[in-house]
Design a protein around this motif. Structure first.
Motif, PDB file in Angstrom:
ATOM      1  N   GLU A   1      47.884  50.178  41.904  1.00 47.79           N
ATOM      2  CA  GLU A   1      46.963  49.456  41.067  1.00 47.79           C
ATOM      3  C   GLU A   1      46.640  50.271  39.878  1.00 47.79           C
ATOM      4  OE1 GLU A   1      46.344  46.445  41.937  1.00 47.79           O
ATOM      5  OE2 GLU A   1      46.644  46.298  44.116  1.00 47.79           O
TER       6      GLU A   1
ATOM      7  N   ARG B   1      49.522  53.844  36.919  1.00 50.28           N
ATOM      8  CA  ARG B   1      48.996  53.280  38.299  1.00 50.28           C
ATOM      9  C   ARG B   1      48.786  54.279  39.251  1.00 50.28           C
ATOM     10  NH1 ARG B   1      49.443  47.599  38.423  1.00 50.28           N
ATOM     11  NH2 ARG B   1      50.514  46.558  36.773  1.00 50.28           N
TER      12      ARG B   1
ATOM     13  N   THR C   1      40.494  42.443  36.062  1.00 47.79           N
ATOM     14  CA  THR C   1      41.721  41.304  36.286  1.00 47.79           C
ATOM     15  C   THR C   1      42.212  41.531  37.585  1.00 47.79           C
ATOM     16  OG1 THR C   1      43.234  42.707  35.188  1.00 47.79           O
ATOM     17  CG2 THR C   1      41.902  41.215  33.796  1.00 47.79           C
ATOM     18  N   THR C   2      41.749  42.056  38.453  1.00 43.95           N
ATOM     19  CA  THR C   2      42.642  41.996  39.888  1.00 43.95           C
ATOM     20  C   THR C   2      41.498  41.788  40.996  1.00 43.95           C
ATOM     21  OG1 THR C   2      43.952  43.764  38.902  1.00 43.95           O
ATOM     22  CG2 THR C   2      44.130  43.519  41.153  1.00 43.95           C
TER      23      THR C   2
ATOM     24  N   GLY D   1      42.104  46.525  34.062  1.00 41.58           N
ATOM     25  CA  GLY D   1      42.909  46.328  35.342  1.00 41.58           C
ATOM     26  C   GLY D   1      41.994  46.113  36.576  1.00 41.58           C
TER      27      GLY D   1
ATOM     28  N   ARG E   1      41.447  41.133  43.913  1.00 41.99           N
ATOM     29  CA  ARG E   1      42.036  41.603  45.304  1.00 41.99           C
ATOM     30  C   ARG E   1      41.225  42.725  45.653  1.00 41.99           C
ATOM     31  NH1 ARG E   1      46.826  41.506  42.938  1.00 41.99           N
ATOM     32  NH2 ARG E   1      47.584  43.953  42.785  1.00 41.99           N
ATOM     33  N   ILE E   2      41.132  43.663  44.721  1.00 42.23           N
ATOM     34  CA  ILE E   2      40.813  44.936  44.904  1.00 42.23           C
ATOM     35  C   ILE E   2      39.173  45.204  44.930  1.00 42.23           C
ATOM     36  CG2 ILE E   2      42.945  45.893  43.927  1.00 42.23           C
ATOM     37  CD1 ILE E   2      41.284  46.867  41.758  1.00 42.23           C
ATOM     38  N   TRP E   3      38.475  44.199  44.373  1.00 43.99           N
ATOM     39  CA  TRP E   3      36.985  44.467  44.280  1.00 43.99           C
ATOM     40  C   TRP E   3      36.433  44.741  45.677  1.00 43.99           C
ATOM     41  CZ3 TRP E   3      35.966  39.192  40.921  1.00 43.99           C
ATOM     42  CH2 TRP E   3      36.693  39.577  39.650  1.00 43.99           C
TER      43      TRP E   3
END
Length: 240
Positions: free
Chosen positions: A116, A44, A125-126, A122, A128-130
């Motif tokens: 992250e 991470r 599938t996440t 990763g 919120r970080i896009w």
């Protein structure tokens, strides 16, 4: 008012001006060292989080840097507050009998993506970080590149002022070193992180004539750790 009413010579008129302004003929080198390999089994993004230390290989990176600078005229050692940078600076400071000056100006780039997992899976599938991945120019993922340049230039000139005519070492992090180099080479600060030429334990050197950057040198005492690394030197032309 006619020309004849002005004092002669005018203030500054009888002085010899150098090109570029700030050049003095006194050479000072500031070596920006990227820390060694970090113990991060999760993969991470650790960013500015505390506690991340060097692996055994990373400790060897630090020793290799110290060995490569052993015959240099090092009179100052500065480091980011983060443990990995402090550990990398330690053998250099020990070799020259110097204390490490800890400077927050050298800290890792600020990022919204700390902790992250930035693998393709990763990221996918996440969601919120896009929103933080839309632009590499600013960058949208964190601290603005111009802010990085401001603080890195500040510590570079502090190192020059305090070690003029000698050499100083600043141990810090890949992104801030690379952005400083792009600025010094008068290139766009926007870039892809995978194309930085700044391997683990590498040394990016700014050569100053007075207060002017006249050359950039790069070396990898432990060899290449990043596939994007290339060998190239920059020298600024000083002809009027």
């Amino acid at each position: 008012m006619t020309e004849s009413t002005y004092p002669s010579p005018l203030p500054g008129e009888d002085q010899e001006w150098q090109y570029p302004p700030g050049a003095s003929g006194t050479i000072t080198k500031v070596h920006f060292v990227r820390h060694g390999e970090v113990d991060n089994p999760s993969g991470r993004l650790y960013g500015r989080q505390r506690g991340f230390k060097l692996t055994e290989r990373g400790e060897q990176h630090a020793i290799n840097v110290a060995k490569s600078l052993h015959n240099n005229d090092i009179t100052g050692v500065y480091a980011s507050p983060l443990k990995r940078a402090q550990q990398t600076a330690y053998p250099i400071a020990q070799d020259f009998g110097l204390d490490i000056v800890t400077s927050p100006l050298l800290i890792e780039a600020g990022s919204y993506l700390e902790n992250e997992l930035l693998t393709p899976k990763g990221i996918l599938t996440t969601p919120r970080i896009w929103k933080h991945l839309g632009s590499l120019r600013t960058p949208s993922w964190g601290e603005h590149y111009t802010k990085m340049v401001e603080r890195m230039l500040a510590i570079a000139h502090q190192a020059v002022w305090e070690n003029r005519g000698h050499e100083a070492v600043c141990v810090c992090h890949q992104c801030v070193i690379w952005v400083l180099r792009l600025f010094a080479e008068e290139k766009s600060l926007g870039h892809h992180p995978g194309k930085r030429m700044c391997s683990l334990g590498s040394i990016t050197t700014l050569v100053f004539d007075g207060d002017i950057i006249i050359a950039i040198e790069y070396q990898e005492p432990s060899g290449m750790s990043d596939p994007a690394s290339l060998k190239s030197d920059f020298k600024r032309g000083l002809q009027a």
